[in-house]
Design a protein around this motif. Structure first.
Motif: not given
Length: 63
Positions: A29-42, A8-14
């Motif tokens: 970088e801010l979430t510590g999650y993978s770039r592929s996860w962030v790309a999927a959320e974007y 939930d915190n990671a989603l808010a940052i994304v």
């Protein structure tokens, strides 16, 4: 990052990064999650029709 933050915190940052026009790498970088996860959320935010500059527009809303 010693502990991985909650999803939930990671989603808010994304969301904040996306709506202020920040690159995906910054969100990763801010979430510590993978770039592929962030790309999927974007992609998910884009598919929902959320503007990548919505947060910037709020700064100038004088209503």
């Amino acid at each position: 990052m010693p502990e991985q933050m909650t999803r939930d915190n990671a989603l808010a940052i994304v969301y904040d990064c996306y709506t202020t026009g920040r690159p995906q790498g910054t969100a990763a970088e801010l979430t510590g999650y993978s770039r592929s996860w962030v790309a999927a959320e974007y992609r998910r935010l884009k598919a929902r029709g959320i503007s990548p500059v919505a947060g910037q527009l709020e700064l100038f809303d004088n209503a």
